[in-house]
Write a protein that holds these residues in place. Structure first.
Motif, PDB file in Angstrom:
ATOM      1  N   ASP A  68       1.240  -1.010   0.076  1.00  0.00           N
ATOM      2  CA  ASP A  68       0.067  -0.059  -0.117  1.00  0.00           C
ATOM      3  C   ASP A  68       0.136   1.475   0.115  1.00  0.00           C
ATOM      4  O   ASP A  68       0.736   2.193  -0.527  1.00  0.00           O
ATOM      5  CB  ASP A  68      -0.996  -0.340   1.076  1.00  0.00           C
ATOM      6  CG  ASP A  68      -0.014  -0.173   3.335  1.00  0.00           C
ATOM      7  OD1 ASP A  68       0.893  -0.564   2.007  1.00  0.00           O
ATOM      8  OD2 ASP A  68      -0.608   0.523   3.834  1.00  0.00           O
ATOM      9  N   SER A 120      -8.209  -3.504  -6.323  1.00  0.00           N
ATOM     10  CA  SER A 120      -8.578  -2.411  -5.229  1.00  0.00           C
ATOM     11  C   SER A 120      -8.032  -1.605  -5.153  1.00  0.00           C
ATOM     12  O   SER A 120      -8.070  -0.621  -4.046  1.00  0.00           O
ATOM     13  CB  SER A 120      -9.228  -3.274  -4.437  1.00  0.00           C
ATOM     14  OG  SER A 120     -10.964  -4.621  -5.098  1.00  0.00           O
ATOM     15  N   ASP A 150      -8.049   2.260  -4.255  1.00  0.00           N
ATOM     16  CA  ASP A 150      -8.164   2.327  -3.182  1.00  0.00           C
ATOM     17  C   ASP A 150      -6.566   3.338  -2.381  1.00  0.00           C
ATOM     18  O   ASP A 150      -6.323   4.814  -1.471  1.00  0.00           O
ATOM     19  CB  ASP A 150      -7.404   1.582  -1.518  1.00  0.00           C
ATOM     20  CG  ASP A 150      -8.735   0.672  -1.124  1.00  0.00           C
ATOM     21  OD1 ASP A 150     -10.002   0.940  -1.618  1.00  0.00           O
ATOM     22  OD2 ASP A 150      -8.453  -0.749  -1.211  1.00  0.00           O
TER      23      ASP A 150
END
Length: 321
Positions: free
Chosen positions: A220, A293, A297
């Motif tokens: 991330d 996804s 995000d």
């Protein structure tokens, strides 16, 4: 005002892993909290099928690629039967870069994507020049003279590719390969971490990471860094091993991966364990939809993916708006 808030949010995400606080008045260091948060040594993650402290994973991944660097390209050909070359060509055709584009190739290792990028934009430039010549044949001599003057003063900027990799040994091999191929113009090599890139905001038109993001400890955070360094309108492209969609192919692929690839690693590179890790790391990587996804995000738009070879590899793409 909204732009300032977005900038503060990005800085907070980027600096949170360095015990730094971003406030409306600036940036300040903060002491680590020992009471309510775990340190990197205490938090765990996966290294293949093994659970290890986060602080240890980066060191072990570095060692893997340090060990395999000299045989990396040979092993890629052996493991994929040469198909990895087609996957990378398909990435470039999907990218379709134009002359003047600036590429950041993260985990770029031995330079395969950057070499293809520079060759592709060179061929695009030559194609455009041929078209200009054909078009120019219908113009007057004065028009042709004026067009050449414009090209000389306001011509398109040179395309550049920056290979960024945390592993110095991989970059060393890449530089040697570039020199042997005579590829120097527009190419640079930078030691850098995907989770904390050494570049300013809004610098690149295209960000690629090929077969590298599954080795990152905090995916991330790497995605946030990709968003940060891309210009508005820039494109994120990730080529990575993924989940095979056909059950029969999946069984054959698993058998080949676990029974043959470590053996090839031992025979060709003298390193069974590194290639056992690489096989296991593929199985721990998110599925196509899960990774899509994650990219959304992170703040990317128009995210989509394409499966190659039945899902053995997937190409994910998204844009910074």
């Amino acid at each position: 005002m909204a732009a300032s808030v977005r900038l503060l949010v990005r800085q907070a995400i980027r600096l949170s892993h360095r015990n730094i606080t971003v406030t409306a008045t600036g940036v300040s260091a903060r002491p680590p909290c020992r009471c309510f948060s775990e340190s990197a040594e205490e938090r765990s993650t996966h290294f293949g099928f093994e659970t290890v402290p986060e602080a240890e994973k980066a060191k072990r991944v570095y060692k893997v690629f340090e060990n395999v660097a000299q045989k990396y390209d040979i092993m890629n050909d052996a493991m994929s039967l040469g198909i990895h070359r087609l996957w990378k060509d398909m990435l470039l055709h999907a990218m379709h870069p134009q002359p003047g584009a600036r590429l950041l190739d993260v985990a770029g290792g031995t330079g395969d994507i950057s070499f293809r990028f520079l060759e592709y934009v060179r061929s695009q430039r030559e194609r455009q020049q041929r078209r200009a010549v054909r078009f120019g044949q219908t113009l007057s001599w004065q028009d042709i003279s004026n067009s050449y003057s414009t090209i000389e003063t306001d011509g398109p900027r040179e395309s550049t590719a920056v290979v960024c990799d945390i592993n110095k040994e991989m970059l060393k091999v890449g530089k040697e390969k570039a020199e042997s191929l005579g590829i120097t113009a527009g190419l640079s090599w930078v030691v850098g971490d995907a989770e904390e890139l050494p570049f300013d905001d809004d610098q690149f038109d295209i960000y690629t990471i090929a077969f590298g993001i599954r080795n990152v400890t905090h995916i991330d955070q790497a995605l946030q860094e990709a968003l940060r360094v891309l210009k508005p309108g820039g494109r994120f492209m990730c080529l990575e091993f993924s989940k095979v969609t056909n059950p029969l192919l999946a069984r054959l692929y698993d058998a080949y991966s676990f029974q043959m690839i470590p053996v090839l690693g031992e025979v060709i590179a003298g390193d069974w364990k590194s290639y056992q890790y690489l096989v296991e790391s593929i199985r721990k990587f998110p599925s196509q939809e899960e990774f899509k996804s994650m990219i959304e995000d992170a703040g990317f738009y128009c995210v989509q993916y394409y499966n190659f070879t039945g899902g053995v590899v997937a190409l994910h793409s998204g844009f910074k708006l």
